[in-house]
Scaffold this motif. Structure first.
Motif, mmCIF file in Angstrom:
data_model
loop_
_atom_site.group_PDB
_atom_site.id
_atom_site.type_symbol
_atom_site.label_atom_id
_atom_site.label_comp_id
_atom_site.label_asym_id
_atom_site.label_seq_id
_atom_site.Cartn_x
_atom_site.Cartn_y
_atom_site.Cartn_z
ATOM 1 N N ALA A 1 0.775 -1.135 -0.042
ATOM 2 C CA ALA A 1 -0.216 -0.029 -0.107
ATOM 3 C C ALA A 1 0.711 1.110 0.074
ATOM 4 O O ALA A 1 0.662 1.974 -0.828
ATOM 5 N N ALA A 2 1.827 1.348 0.920
ATOM 6 C CA ALA A 2 2.990 2.307 0.917
ATOM 7 C C ALA A 2 3.435 2.582 -0.513
ATOM 8 O O ALA A 2 3.698 3.677 -0.894
ATOM 9 N N LEU A 3 3.930 1.570 -0.868
ATOM 10 C CA LEU A 3 4.687 1.406 -2.356
ATOM 11 C C LEU A 3 3.815 1.927 -3.481
ATOM 12 O O LEU A 3 4.222 3.011 -4.211
ATOM 13 N N THR A 4 2.390 1.223 -3.629
ATOM 14 C CA THR A 4 1.572 2.088 -4.468
ATOM 15 C C THR A 4 1.208 3.538 -4.496
ATOM 16 O O THR A 4 1.345 4.216 -5.202
ATOM 17 N N LEU A 5 0.977 3.947 -3.150
ATOM 18 C CA LEU A 5 0.930 5.299 -2.879
ATOM 19 C C LEU A 5 1.845 6.154 -3.292
ATOM 20 O O LEU A 5 1.881 7.326 -4.107
ATOM 21 N N LEU A 6 3.341 5.849 -3.212
ATOM 22 C CA LEU A 6 4.348 6.308 -3.323
ATOM 23 C C LEU A 6 4.492 6.472 -5.053
ATOM 24 O O LEU A 6 4.689 7.512 -5.525
ATOM 25 N N VAL A 7 4.015 5.569 -5.672
ATOM 26 C CA VAL A 7 4.156 5.557 -7.251
ATOM 27 C C VAL A 7 3.053 6.387 -7.807
ATOM 28 O O VAL A 7 3.347 7.356 -8.862
ATOM 29 N N LEU A 8 2.000 6.380 -7.055
ATOM 30 C CA LEU A 8 0.961 7.283 -7.587
ATOM 31 C C LEU A 8 1.078 8.652 -7.417
ATOM 32 O O LEU A 8 0.912 9.564 -8.188
ATOM 33 N N LEU A 9 1.938 8.934 -6.089
ATOM 34 C CA LEU A 9 2.108 10.322 -5.913
ATOM 35 C C LEU A 9 3.377 10.996 -6.813
ATOM 36 O O LEU A 9 3.200 12.140 -7.445
ATOM 37 N N ALA A 10 4.256 9.987 -7.207
ATOM 38 C CA ALA A 10 5.457 10.483 -8.248
ATOM 39 C C ALA A 10 4.866 10.499 -9.563
ATOM 40 O O ALA A 10 5.148 11.592 -10.263
ATOM 41 N N LEU A 11 3.896 9.681 -9.862
ATOM 42 C CA LEU A 11 3.100 9.742 -11.273
ATOM 43 C C LEU A 11 2.271 11.176 -11.279
ATOM 44 O O LEU A 11 2.371 11.910 -12.305
ATOM 45 N N ARG A 12 1.664 11.300 -10.294
ATOM 46 C CA ARG A 12 0.837 12.615 -10.262
ATOM 47 C C ARG A 12 1.698 13.987 -10.365
ATOM 48 O O ARG A 12 1.259 14.923 -10.970
ATOM 49 N N TRP A 13 2.687 13.761 -9.671
ATOM 50 C CA TRP A 13 3.793 14.957 -9.517
ATOM 51 C C TRP A 13 4.321 15.429 -10.904
ATOM 52 O O TRP A 13 4.245 16.097 -11.553
ATOM 53 N N TYR A 14 4.712 14.044 -11.636
ATOM 54 C CA TYR A 14 5.343 14.049 -12.837
ATOM 55 C C TYR A 14 4.445 14.596 -14.041
ATOM 56 O O TYR A 14 4.949 15.530 -14.788
ATOM 57 N N LEU A 15 3.148 14.182 -13.909
ATOM 58 C CA LEU A 15 2.167 14.578 -15.069
ATOM 59 C C LEU A 15 1.780 16.048 -14.827
ATOM 60 O O LEU A 15 0.999 16.509 -15.778
ATOM 61 N N SER A 16 2.110 16.411 -13.646
ATOM 62 C CA SER A 16 1.736 18.188 -13.497
ATOM 63 C C SER A 16 2.803 18.966 -13.998
ATOM 64 O O SER A 16 2.608 20.236 -14.064
ATOM 65 N N THR A 17 3.996 18.307 -14.353
ATOM 66 C CA THR A 17 5.145 19.086 -14.914
ATOM 67 C C THR A 17 5.106 19.260 -16.393
ATOM 68 O O THR A 17 3.994 18.774 -17.027
ATOM 69 N N GLU A 18 5.826 20.221 -16.979
ATOM 70 C CA GLU A 18 5.876 20.499 -18.331
ATOM 71 C C GLU A 18 6.065 19.537 -19.217
ATOM 72 O O GLU A 18 5.440 19.135 -20.171
ATOM 73 N N SER A 19 7.003 18.365 -18.700
ATOM 74 C CA SER A 19 7.239 17.146 -19.599
ATOM 75 C C SER A 19 6.266 16.294 -19.169
ATOM 76 O O SER A 19 5.823 15.723 -20.346
#
Length: 300
Positions: A144-162
């Motif tokens: 659960a912690a790993l999945t949450l970490l991946v979700l947060l990382a993806l959400r952050w990346y998709l909010s960037t210009e790249s």
């Protein structure tokens, strides 16, 4: 009552496993929904992650290094599919078929045989907690912690210009060059990211089960699609956050439905047929609803 008791006994175990397979479903969702590339490479990159990780563990590599190497192998597999599509002009589906077909032989070559037990090797889970492989509660907490970490990382990346540029590729690849966005760069990056996640799931499953098989990727695509369909039906995909959450929710519910089927007496060999029928009905339903309006193409 017996069916209910059997189902309840399976719930914790399948819940823990569904969180691992959520990484696979994310890897299926990213190319299809965000890059606009129906990628089939997961059938090969999932066992690739498991085979690379297992082979390195058997060679005495540190579990963290072996897991990272598995992710790197998945990145290369995704990039290879993108290059086959872009360089040779093959359709996305055919490019994925070519790569995952080739990966079967590569996986067999890496592993040296069709299956290997890993019971005597150290794993990532042993480093985290000695009892993690035996405790379902600890597994749920970790995944659960790993999945949450991946979700947060993806959400952050998709909010960037790249990340926004990556999404533009999926919306309108023809418009992207006029905005200064390289279709090649972001298609390769998107597929690499997706298959890196898929390989990570394969590496974790192998270390959790203590066993690897080159055929472990057979049917993972249809299972992932079923999970994605369920998640999107419940969560929707009207926003980036909902789109990212859909694979996790769908994976959890799908594998609980699998548990219910097994508890009800459904044979394990019939699960893939049941899943295929479910996906066919779900994706084909809009076409039946629009019978009066001519043909409609269903995109997954």
């Amino acid at each position: 009552m017996e069916i209910l008791n059997s189902f309840l006994n399976l719930v914790p175990v399948t819940f823990a496993q569904s969180l691992v397979y959520a990484l696979l479903v994310m890897g299926i969702m990213l190319p299809i929904r965000l890059v606009g590339f129906p990628d089939l490479t997961c059938e090969g990159s999932f066992p690739l992650g498991g085979c690379v990780c297992a082979a390195l563990l058997l060679m005495g590599w540190h579990p963290v290094t072996a897991t990272l190497a598995a992710v790197a192998a998945g990145l290369l597999a995704g990039a290879a599919t993108a290059l086959v599509n872009l360089k040779f002009g093959l359709s996305p589906l055919l490019a994925g078929i070519v790569v995952f077909t080739g990966l079967y032989s590569i996986n067999l070559r890496i592993l040296g045989q069709s299956n290997v037990a890993l019971f005597d090797t150290s794993s990532l889970f042993h480093l985290i907690h000695p009892d993690l492989t035996q405790s379902v509660t600890l597994q749920i907490a970790f995944f659960a912690a790993l999945t949450l970490l991946v979700l947060l990382a993806l959400r952050w990346y998709l909010s960037t210009e790249s990340g926004a540029a990556l999404r533009v590729i999926g919306v309108n690849a023809e418009l992207a060059p006029s905005l200064g966005i390289s279709v090649w760069t972001y298609t390769i990056a998107g597929l690499a990211l997706a298959n890196g996640l898929t390989s990570l799931g394969g590496a974790l499953i192998v270390q959790l089960q203590g066993y690897v098989d080159v055929g472990m990727g057979l049917g993972v695509l249809i299972n992932g699609l079923a999970s994605l369909v369920i998640g999107e039906a419940i969560i929707g995909r009207s926003s980036v956050t909902r789109q990212l959450l859909a694979p996790v929710v769908g994976s959890v519910i799908y594998y609980q439905l699998v548990s219910l089927g097994l508890a009800s007496g459904l044979k394990p060999g019939d699960l893939k047929l049941a899943t295929a029928v479910f996906v066919l009905i779900t994706l084909g339903l809009p076409a039946f609803r629009a019978r009066g309006g001519g043909r409609e193409t269903i995109r997954v």
